[in-house]
Scaffold this motif. Sequence first.
Motif, mmCIF file in Angstrom:
data_model
loop_
_atom_site.group_PDB
_atom_site.id
_atom_site.type_symbol
_atom_site.label_atom_id
_atom_site.label_comp_id
_atom_site.label_asym_id
_atom_site.label_seq_id
_atom_site.Cartn_x
_atom_site.Cartn_y
_atom_site.Cartn_z
ATOM 1 N N THR A 52 0.759 -1.106 -0.053
ATOM 2 C CA THR A 52 0.095 0.005 0.121
ATOM 3 C C THR A 52 1.064 1.147 0.036
ATOM 4 O OG1 THR A 52 -1.665 1.078 1.100
ATOM 5 C CG2 THR A 52 -0.164 -0.006 2.710
ATOM 6 N N MET A 252 -4.329 6.018 -3.065
ATOM 7 C CA MET A 252 -3.592 4.977 -2.558
ATOM 8 C C MET A 252 -3.435 3.871 -3.636
ATOM 9 S SD MET A 252 -2.769 5.833 0.557
ATOM 10 C CE MET A 252 -1.938 4.287 1.252
ATOM 11 N N ASN A 254 -2.655 0.006 -4.098
ATOM 12 C CA ASN A 254 -2.772 -1.091 -3.201
ATOM 13 C C ASN A 254 -2.605 -2.652 -3.944
ATOM 14 O OD1 ASN A 254 -3.123 0.567 -0.964
ATOM 15 N ND2 ASN A 254 -5.300 0.328 -1.109
ATOM 16 N N SER B 205 -6.515 -0.427 1.810
ATOM 17 C CA SER B 205 -5.086 -0.302 2.389
ATOM 18 C C SER B 205 -4.746 -1.369 3.316
ATOM 19 C CB SER B 205 -4.693 1.258 2.378
ATOM 20 O OG SER B 205 -5.335 1.775 1.586
#
Lengths: 330, 284, 276
Positions: A52, A252, A254, B205
Amino acid sequence: MAEELLKGGNAVICEDEKGRGWKRIDSPSEVRINHNEVPSNISYKEFVFSKTEPIFYFKNRKENYELAEAADGNGKIVFLGAKPCDARSVEIMSKVFNWDYKDKFFNEKAERTIVIGVACSYKDEFCFCTSVNINPASPEGSDIFLVPLDEKEYAVRIITEKGKEFISPYLKYLTEGNAARSEEALGKIKWPGKKFEPGKVREWIGNNFEHKLFDEIGSTCLGCGQCAFACPVCHCFDIVDEECSYECGRRMKNWDACQFGLFTLHSSGHNPRDNQNKRYRQRIAHKFKYYADKFGEILCTGCGRCSRGCPVQIDIAQVAAEINSTANRV
Amino acid sequence: MNELRQLAKELLGNGTVKVIIGYSEGTTPERAKPFIARTEEDAGKLIFNKYCVNNLAVYLTRKEFKRKGTIGIVAKGCDVKAIVQLIQENQVIKDDVYIIGMNCGGVVSGFGVDDTAVKCNNCKVKTPHLYHTLLGAPVETPAKDDGHLKLIQKLDAMTAEEKWSFWEAEFEKCVKCYACRQACPLCYCEKCIADKSMPRWIESSAHTRGNFAWNIIRAFHLSGRCVGCGECERACPAEIPLSLINRKMGMVAKKEFDYSAGMALDAPTLVGNYDTADREDFIK
Amino acid sequence: MNIYKPELMEVVEIIDETADTKTFKLKFKDTDAARNFDFKAGQFGEYSVFGEGESTFCIASAPTRKEYIECSFKQVGKVTTALRKVSIGDTIGFRGPYGNHFPIDDMKGKNVVFIAGGIGLAPVRCVIWNVLDLRDQFKDVTIIYGARSTADLVYKRELEEWKNRSDIKTVVTVDPGGEDAGWKGEIGFVPAIVEKAAPKAENSVAVICGPPVMIKYTMPVLNKLGFKDEDILTTLENRMKCGLGKCGRCNVGNVYVCKDGPVFTYEQIKKLPAEY
């Protein structure tokens, strides 16, 4: 030497003591070079392709969005003790991250890596590096290559220019060696037997997309991401937004896996890969056919992590071998 | 093994069951893997031994088996617990399963190892508590030290900060592969809360915050439901000791409500049942 | 360069197309970005609402119109729901243009028939305007558009405009039962209308986009009319995240829809594994 290496602002990455994965070490006592035991559950790819990571930040004030770049570090990322099946991972993934658009998050880390490989004398029923054109004595992918001579002693071979430059400040810790001795050690390594011919597998998949073999495997596959996340070269990812505080957020990148049902689900509800059979087929086909067709590399290093860790014992080499023998029968 | 194969052949042959979810030999004889027997010929590949670690009840809620006729399943006592809990939760219709119960003296803790799983140490269901046919002879094994209990007691004795840092270090390793969820027979939600995005309850995440959210919420969703088969922990590539949380939640359910998951077919489920006599003093 | 970082766009106009579909007109906030931006018909972009995520749609405006881009979207998921709440003057993100494009140059000198269903008109509209802006370089132009009901028709003003032009033939249809009292267009499913209204196949190119079921039943009709697979162009939609040939979810066989597509001929599609 390890001490000085650690001081230089380098991130030294070693396998952890339990063999779960790899970690950044803080002291020389944590150095672990595993050349004769089972590979870690999870490969070290996360230090180049993060599980991540933020790709940018945004300040979420109405009328005034500001995008900020995600910061990245510097200093070398040293993989210490990479078996030949790990050593090639960064260069294999590099193909997809650079074939057209260049992914700087991968590249900035990939450029900083120094792979200190080690000749591998481990072999179990899941190892199949030789089937994907890698072998346990090969320095391919390594910048510096270690050949274990006995319990404590390694022969150090400088493989690349990058490796040469990196090791030059530390040469004082090394003594002149005997090349014949390391050759002898390399010669003693027993290679895992070849289980299948990758070209055969590649060709067969192209012509047998609807084969029942995929249905058989799909019927027991649980659809988790263990195989993809343990893999040194699986590189699929997701992009999601999340908050970092009330007024600020970040986007993000990931890890994601083709075995997840949601991976290809359209918002309309349509799903091109709507069952596990198709998702498993995607995994096999991507590794042995699509990536090979597109980038000239097999997306697999034969480390066997996916098979060892699979909760329902789907053994990728066995599947490939079965494909190979099916291909030979027709 | 022969009696298993014989029975399977009969059941498949006379149409009692459509398929049998069982085990066959894996990559080596010391490894067994899930196997779906569809024909009488397949029945000959079925095995049962101490390497049959998987809880096959996980397959019972899959679309391809659900309401497609009677499904045979090879089950150890601990697996039967999951089947019972699934029936209690109305996820599996009792008459849709044919349980081939196996007397079991314990299984290994994972693939490729030879030590006995911790869950077997104090097993109360070596002879399954529900079955259509029972195979194998009852096995007597001496009760051993309950490894998990000791660790749980140790965790209980910690301060909140110590507990936090213990779990922080463990959850940090989570990669969000969801092997825990996928291997769990009780994690059958058609759409898991972790996959919901409107709103997103759990950050996808795999950082500490997202990992805490996932692992803790999963533990909550399994409290009073987890049968302790240990499949989540076995499947976890990061080797997070998930049994410790799930077992702890089970202990609370036992202590506060005298409920054990998957033991009584007709019992109302713990969280699916409200009783005015329920204690509420644990809510602080 | 951070390939994942979007440009900031100001929403300068919002058109309600249907109950759940809107069209946005977007302008680059950065003047350099605006100046350097160029695209071709059929390319797509990633549109973001910060804090919610990104969604993939085609650029629905024509590359011959430089000052702005337009996109049309239907509210279905997280991002499109957030986009629906956006007002004029708000900022959203845009990355693109991505993917390949319609071979406009190869289509010159030929008859072009556009066939679209529902929101599938958005990518086709981009090509339509591209062709109409260079009208004299193409032969007969036919537009066949269908939706479930009159309420589901998008770009209504433009449909009127096209109908009133004498240099193109425009046929708009709604599914049986989808008409309202004042409906003057056709009633019937797209494939049947295509059979009636399409030009002859000789020296013609078909551009088709719409729901899978419409495409499935229109293809045989086109083939029957004599259209060869290589003269039928469509645009594939697969779930995408990066749009850059990296994230791995849009691939169909060894084709990355986001890089090697989204525009394919029917001939190419037939060779792909059926995973789209």
